[in-house]
Design a protein around this motif. Structure first.
Motif, PDB file in Angstrom:
ATOM      1  N   ASP A  50       0.812  -1.204   0.000  1.00 29.11           N
ATOM      2  CA  ASP A  50       0.000   0.000   0.000  1.00 29.11           C
ATOM      3  C   ASP A  50       0.855   1.267   0.000  1.00 29.11           C
ATOM      4  O   ASP A  50       1.806   1.389   0.752  1.00 29.11           O
ATOM      5  N   PHE A  51       0.456   2.199  -0.845  1.00 29.58           N
ATOM      6  CA  PHE A  51       1.196   3.461  -0.901  1.00 29.58           C
ATOM      7  C   PHE A  51       1.200   4.161   0.453  1.00 29.58           C
ATOM      8  O   PHE A  51       2.185   4.768   0.862  1.00 29.58           O
ATOM      9  N   GLN A  52       0.071   4.031   1.150  1.00 31.05           N
ATOM     10  CA  GLN A  52      -0.048   4.688   2.447  1.00 31.05           C
ATOM     11  C   GLN A  52       1.068   4.314   3.420  1.00 31.05           C
ATOM     12  O   GLN A  52       1.525   5.132   4.194  1.00 31.05           O
ATOM     13  N   THR A  53       1.475   3.050   3.366  1.00 28.63           N
ATOM     14  CA  THR A  53       2.509   2.600   4.294  1.00 28.63           C
ATOM     15  C   THR A  53       3.852   2.415   3.576  1.00 28.63           C
ATOM     16  O   THR A  53       4.754   1.796   4.093  1.00 28.63           O
ATOM     17  N   SER A  54       3.950   2.955   2.375  1.00 33.23           N
ATOM     18  CA  SER A  54       5.131   2.697   1.548  1.00 33.23           C
ATOM     19  C   SER A  54       6.337   3.507   1.984  1.00 33.23           C
ATOM     20  O   SER A  54       6.215   4.549   2.635  1.00 33.23           O
ATOM     21  N   THR A  55       7.498   3.015   1.621  1.00 34.51           N
ATOM     22  CA  THR A  55       8.718   3.774   1.868  1.00 34.51           C
ATOM     23  C   THR A  55       8.707   5.059   1.040  1.00 34.51           C
ATOM     24  O   THR A  55       9.262   6.066   1.465  1.00 34.51           O
ATOM     25  N   GLN A  56       8.073   5.005  -0.134  1.00 33.54           N
ATOM     26  CA  GLN A  56       8.025   6.217  -0.957  1.00 33.54           C
ATOM     27  C   GLN A  56       7.334   7.356  -0.210  1.00 33.54           C
ATOM     28  O   GLN A  56       7.845   8.462  -0.158  1.00 33.54           O
ATOM     29  N   ARG A  57       6.194   7.041   0.361  1.00 31.33           N
ATOM     30  CA  ARG A  57       5.465   8.089   1.069  1.00 31.33           C
ATOM     31  C   ARG A  57       6.205   8.511   2.334  1.00 31.33           C
ATOM     32  O   ARG A  57       6.274   9.687   2.672  1.00 31.33           O
ATOM     33  N   ALA A  58       6.784   7.527   3.023  1.00 28.51           N
ATOM     34  CA  ALA A  58       7.423   7.833   4.302  1.00 28.51           C
ATOM     35  C   ALA A  58       8.746   8.590   4.126  1.00 28.51           C
ATOM     36  O   ALA A  58       9.082   9.450   4.924  1.00 28.51           O
ATOM     37  N   LYS A  59       9.490   8.265   3.095  1.00 30.78           N
ATOM     38  CA  LYS A  59      10.856   8.779   3.033  1.00 30.78           C
ATOM     39  C   LYS A  59      11.216   9.611   1.814  1.00 30.78           C
ATOM     40  O   LYS A  59      12.198  10.336   1.832  1.00 30.78           O
ATOM     41  N   TRP A  60      10.479   9.445   0.731  1.00 32.06           N
ATOM     42  CA  TRP A  60      10.982  10.001  -0.527  1.00 32.06           C
ATOM     43  C   TRP A  60      10.089  11.068  -1.138  1.00 32.06           C
ATOM     44  O   TRP A  60      10.247  11.429  -2.297  1.00 32.06           O
TER      45      TRP A  60
ATOM     46  N   PHE B  38      17.771   0.661  -0.430  1.00 32.87           N
ATOM     47  CA  PHE B  38      17.029  -0.546  -0.783  1.00 32.87           C
ATOM     48  C   PHE B  38      15.521  -0.322  -0.828  1.00 32.87           C
ATOM     49  O   PHE B  38      14.754  -1.272  -0.789  1.00 32.87           O
ATOM     50  N   ASP B  39      15.113   0.924  -0.905  1.00 35.08           N
ATOM     51  CA  ASP B  39      13.685   1.209  -1.110  1.00 35.08           C
ATOM     52  C   ASP B  39      13.453   1.197  -2.610  1.00 35.08           C
ATOM     53  O   ASP B  39      13.639   2.199  -3.292  1.00 35.08           O
ATOM     54  N   LEU B  40      13.060   0.068  -3.119  1.00 35.08           N
ATOM     55  CA  LEU B  40      13.109  -0.115  -4.567  1.00 35.08           C
ATOM     56  C   LEU B  40      11.736  -0.152  -5.226  1.00 35.08           C
ATOM     57  O   LEU B  40      11.617  -0.119  -6.435  1.00 35.08           O
ATOM     58  N   ILE B  41      10.694  -0.251  -4.413  1.00 36.59           N
ATOM     59  CA  ILE B  41       9.354  -0.232  -4.997  1.00 36.59           C
ATOM     60  C   ILE B  41       8.925   1.221  -5.122  1.00 36.59           C
ATOM     61  O   ILE B  41       8.872   1.939  -4.132  1.00 36.59           O
ATOM     62  N   VAL B  42       8.681   1.622  -6.351  1.00 32.86           N
ATOM     63  CA  VAL B  42       8.262   3.003  -6.554  1.00 32.86           C
ATOM     64  C   VAL B  42       6.911   3.044  -7.252  1.00 32.86           C
ATOM     65  O   VAL B  42       6.567   2.165  -8.038  1.00 32.86           O
ATOM     66  N   TYR B  43       6.177   4.068  -6.934  1.00 30.04           N
ATOM     67  CA  TYR B  43       4.845   4.249  -7.508  1.00 30.04           C
ATOM     68  C   TYR B  43       4.922   5.358  -8.544  1.00 30.04           C
ATOM     69  O   TYR B  43       5.288   6.480  -8.223  1.00 30.04           O
ATOM     70  N   ALA B  44       4.600   5.012  -9.764  1.00 32.28           N
ATOM     71  CA  ALA B  44       4.607   6.005 -10.831  1.00 32.28           C
ATOM     72  C   ALA B  44       3.173   6.406 -11.130  1.00 32.28           C
ATOM     73  O   ALA B  44       2.237   5.693 -10.801  1.00 32.28           O
ATOM     74  N   PRO B  45       2.982   7.569 -11.762  1.00 28.50           N
ATOM     75  CA  PRO B  45       1.620   8.058 -11.982  1.00 28.50           C
ATOM     76  C   PRO B  45       0.873   7.378 -13.125  1.00 28.50           C
ATOM     77  O   PRO B  45      -0.325   7.579 -13.245  1.00 28.50           O
ATOM     78  N   TYR B  46       1.557   6.581 -13.940  1.00 24.82           N
ATOM     79  CA  TYR B  46       0.881   6.048 -15.135  1.00 24.82           C
ATOM     80  C   TYR B  46      -0.338   5.215 -14.792  1.00 24.82           C
ATOM     81  O   TYR B  46      -1.384   5.319 -15.425  1.00 24.82           O
ATOM     82  N   ARG B  47      -0.178   4.380 -13.782  1.00 23.95           N
ATOM     83  CA  ARG B  47      -1.325   3.540 -13.400  1.00 23.95           C
ATOM     84  C   ARG B  47      -2.476   4.372 -12.866  1.00 23.95           C
ATOM     85  O   ARG B  47      -3.637   4.061 -13.117  1.00 23.95           O
ATOM     86  N   SER B  48      -2.139   5.419 -12.121  1.00 22.45           N
ATOM     87  CA  SER B  48      -3.239   6.234 -11.591  1.00 22.45           C
ATOM     88  C   SER B  48      -3.958   6.945 -12.731  1.00 22.45           C
ATOM     89  O   SER B  48      -5.161   7.133 -12.671  1.00 22.45           O
ATOM     90  N   VAL B  49      -3.213   7.375 -13.745  1.00 23.50           N
ATOM     91  CA  VAL B  49      -3.874   7.990 -14.898  1.00 23.50           C
ATOM     92  C   VAL B  49      -4.919   7.019 -15.426  1.00 23.50           C
ATOM     93  O   VAL B  49      -6.072   7.375 -15.645  1.00 23.50           O
TER      94      VAL B  49
END
Lengths: 332, 485
Positions: free
Chosen positions: A3-13, A172-183
């Protein structure tokens, strides 16, 4: 996905503009310190993936003579260098016909890497290639380093040497969320909501996707969550095609989302993303040449004796060829 | 990376000792700095992609004395960089955190040989060893409370994974760990994420990754050649594990066909059909679309099976809630198969004995506490994997061995510590034998062959997310979540 909500992307990046500025500044400062201390800032990556600064003793002569010390890049110049290589990254991915997701992942890796380091410390060309390689590995579109290197006539050993450093710098935070899927998610939603014809929606989606490509080249992915990037892209696309009443669509989104987002916050975010796209500047050829020359001297690869000495000193084939490439002006 | 750069803060620690070591001949006698925080006890498992060690945290750390399992990944052998299995496992574990999922406490890099060391909280037991103990030593079944608690916790962890869009894909008793003495005693931890996938990403057929998974726990749709995974494959495996907890025997023990990547496993299907009866198009409409069903008409469709009755095999009354739950997990049609979330709500878990936190120690007084054996430790092996008995290099030497090994011995699941084959008991002969078997054990080798990489170009078009995996509403919900600042 996790989940993006608990993701490293949201927390750190995803940073505030102040944090982002601070990170760029700190990376620049560290490189300048290295430059002062060692006479060159480029870190050497050994075949085993470990890092070291150049031996200070070799450069002690330079150190004594303050005037011959290479001039460091400003934060703006670093930015230009990154911009240049991010465009190159997109080019390479397009040439390999990699999907959007890989390109986006590689770009985000590249951006995150240079939150930790300055281009004066790590050659962005090598980092760019390694980010593409890593993104392919993570997105399960495996391409061998050799194949990737061959495709752009670069020594693939550099990629392998850099791989671990890149993972490590990404923490090692390697899972990233890109906007393409949300589009796509939004366009599907619009389809249900507005009953628009499929052709219009397809156009809306295609243009939005191209807008995301542009957004990905700015700092926006480090500042905003992917859902907002997607909405910014959709709004621009909708301005072109005039498919829906975008404001009422935003209202409808907010009414369905039980979060504390207010419409004005969302507008603010979308406007800020759009202004980043509008202000996006690509360096002129003249600027590039100038920065590139400066950068090489920061790397300790100027045309003086120093570079020859360094080159002689390096024993590994990979290192040597990496240096050769650094001396060569960029092709394409 | 030193010099004021703090990029290796937190989880990731680099091997500083090797940083300035420019000699490149692979010799590294000096103990890496990060290693000095551990007391190495010994090796507890090994496989194609590396070794597992047991270590204890040294003083002055506040958690001194704490046991840690360290999984060492070798650099992938075919000159293609850092092990994709290791990277995949790390990247998933970085994003998730749950009581019933193994906890990654640290990642260490040994630059000298480009190997990664993943440090996990140590779990003393796993379901493979627990089942084996009851079958071979204790000679009595697991008590109901323990079965129910283990199953509930397994489902609880799996529900978490599935709701985070992660499919494990390699659930088997040896990957289900159970904590030993301590605060978390008797708590289930799902381990070994080397094969796990995020399922909004395109999921490639197994064979494209060169991966071989234990066939005994493989869902029928996969055996019949389905190209799309859903979380239902994990639920099938849970059903198989549930039955095994009840009977102490693997439910469907098919003979594995070795050979080219992903050969058709007729015997495995045969074993399933014998117990569950023939699947029919009426009950499983999409069955007709599965490649192996269409192609192998003679064998699969032609053979007639009498329904032996699952309840007979597992010795449950067909009317019992346990049987009802089990049969719903072993539903042929993946779309009708019970989900983890639904299973947790099943009546079985609301009847006495209720499932508990410590699955190993029942809260009823008078119940016997079983002392499960601790993991055997080979104390002759050091962190480099070298031992006086047998150098580690002979365990896996090169890609060829990996791949072959992957097909070998797959039908002999063995206990794993942190998802790796467990060390056999000490004798020298046993050690050697098991080392060889161990080569085959590891599902996660994923050594990417050259052949695979060339497919990258053909796959250009694949990545568009398939709408089959999620419906539109879910997708929109996902987009909404991505809005969060």
């Amino acid at each position: 996905m996790a989940d993006f909500q608990t993701s490293t992307q949201r927390a750190k990046w995803i940073l505030s503009p102040q944090e982002l500025g601070g990170r760029y500044n700190a990376a620049n400062q560290r490189a300048i310190e290295a430059l002062e201390k060692f006479g060159a800032a480029l870190m050497e990556v050994d075949a085993d993936g470990s890092l070291s600064y150049p031996d200070p003793q070799i450069n002690s002569k330079d150190h004594a003579d303050k005037h011959s010390r290479p001039k460091s890049l400003s934060i703006e110049e670093e930015q230009f260098m990154r911009v240049f290589y991010e465009n190159k990254l997109q080019e390479v991915c397009n040439n390999f016909h990699f999907p959007h997701k890989i390109q986006a992942t590689a770009l985000i890796y590249f951006k995150r890497f240079y939150l930790q380091w300055s281009v004066m410390q790590h050659n962005p060309k090598n980092v760019m290639l390694t980010c593409i390689y890593a993104a392919c590995k993570i997105e399960e579109n495996h391409v061998s380093a050799e194949e990737l290197g061959k495709g752009i006539s670069q020594d693939h050993q550099i990629i392998l040497n850099y791989e671990m450093i890149v993972y490590q710098s990404l923490e090692f935070d390697l899972i990233v969320y890109a906007p393409y899927r949300s589009v796509e998610g939004y366009v599907n939603d619009i389809e249900e909501l507005f009953n628009e014809n499929a052709e219009m929606l397809q156009m809306l989606k295609v243009t939005a996707s191209l807008e995301v490509d542009k957004i990905m080249l700015t700092d926006a992915p480090l500042l905003f969550p992917p859902g907002q990037l997607a909405l910014a892209a959709l709004r621009r696309s909708n301005e072109v095609h005039g498919v829906i009443d975008f404001n009422s669509y935003l209202d409808s989104i907010l009414s369905r989302q039980n979060s504390t987002h207010t419409i004005s916050e969302l507008y603010e975010g979308i406007n800020a993303i759009e202004s980043l796209v509008n202000r996006y500047a690509f360096p002129s050829e003249k600027d590039l040449k100038h920065i590139n020359r400066k950068l090489k001297s920061c790397w300790g690869l100027g045309s003086n004796d120093e570079s020859k000495k360094r080159e002689k000193k390096s024993k590994h084939k990979s290192k040597r060829s990496s240096n050769e490439m650094q001396n060569r002006p960029l092709q394409n | 990376m030193g010099d004021g750069n703090n990029s290796n803060r937190g989880l990731v620690s680099a091997n500083a000792a090797n940083r300035n070591n420019n000699n490149n001949n692979g010799s590294h006698h000096k103990k890496p700095e990060w290693l000095q925080q551990y007391d190495l006890i010994g090796k507890i498992g090994e496989g194609t992609y590396g070794l597992v060690f047991l270590a204890k945290i040294k003083p002055p750390s506040p958690s001194r004395g704490k046991s840690i399992a360290i999984k060492k990944f070798k650099q992938s052998k075919d000159g293609d960089g850092v092990s994709p299995t290791a990277i995949r496992e790390i990247m998933l574990l970085r994003e998730i955190s749950h009581e019933n999922v193994v906890k990654l406490v640290n990642v260490h890099i040994n630059h000298a040989d480009m190997s990664l060391y993943l440090a996990f909280d140590y779990a003393e037991h796993d379901l493979y060893e627990i089942i084996r103990h009851h079958r071979d030593k204790a000679n009595h079944p697991l008590n109901q409370y323990t079965v129910k608690s283990l199953l509930w916790q397994l489902l609880n962890g799996l529900n978490y994974l599935h709701s985070n869009w992660i499919i494990h894909r390699d659930l088997k008793p040896s990957n289900i760990l159970v904590m030993g003495e301590g605060e978390e005693q008797g708590v289930v931890k799902i381990a070994d994420f080397g094969l796990a996938r995020i399922y909004q990403a395109p999921l490639k057929p197994l064979f494209e990754n060169g991966v071989v998974v234990t066939i005994w726990y493989r869902a029928p749709e996969l055996l019949l050649g389905a190209k799309h995974y859903t979380s239902a494959v994990d639920m099938w495996a849970v059903g198989c594990i549930f039955a095994e907890l009840l009977t102490l025997k693997p439910l469907f023990q098919g003979q594995e066909v070795k050979g080219p990547p992903n050969p058709f496993q007729l015997d495995q299907l045969d074993k399933i059909f014998k117990v569950l009866g023939h699947p029919t198009i009426e009950k499983w409409p999409t069955l007709a679309n599965l490649p192996n069903w269409q192609q192998d008409v003679q064998h699969i469709q032609g053979h007639k099976y009498d329904n032996a009755g699952l309840y007979n095999v597992v010795h449950l009354s067909p009317k019992s809630p346990a049987y009802d739950l089990l049969s719903k997990m072993l539903e042929y049609d993946p779309r009708k198969r019970i989900t983890a979330a639904q299973a947790l709500e099943h009546e079985y878990f609301r009847l006495e004995p209720l499932p508990g936190y410590n699955a190993l120690v029942p809260n009823q007084p008078g119940e016997k506490v079983i002392n499960y054996p601790t993991r055997p430790v080979d104390t002759t092996t050091d962190f480099e994997g070298t031992t006086s008995l047998q150098p580690s290099q002979t365990v896996t030497s090169g890609n060829a061995v990996n791949m072959q090994g992957g097909h070998m011995a797959r039908s002999v699941p063995r206990a794993m510590g942190v998802g790796m084959p467990r060390m056999p008991h000490q004798s020298m002969a046993a050690y050697n034998l098991a080392s060889q078997a161990g080569m085959g054990m590891n599902p996660g080798g994923i050594p990417m062959q050259r052949g695979v990489s060339s497919q990258a170009h053909q796959q250009q078009q694949v990545i568009l997310p398939s709408r089959n995996n999620k419906d539109v509403t879910e997708w929109f919900q996902e987009s909404l979540r991505l809005l969060l600042g």
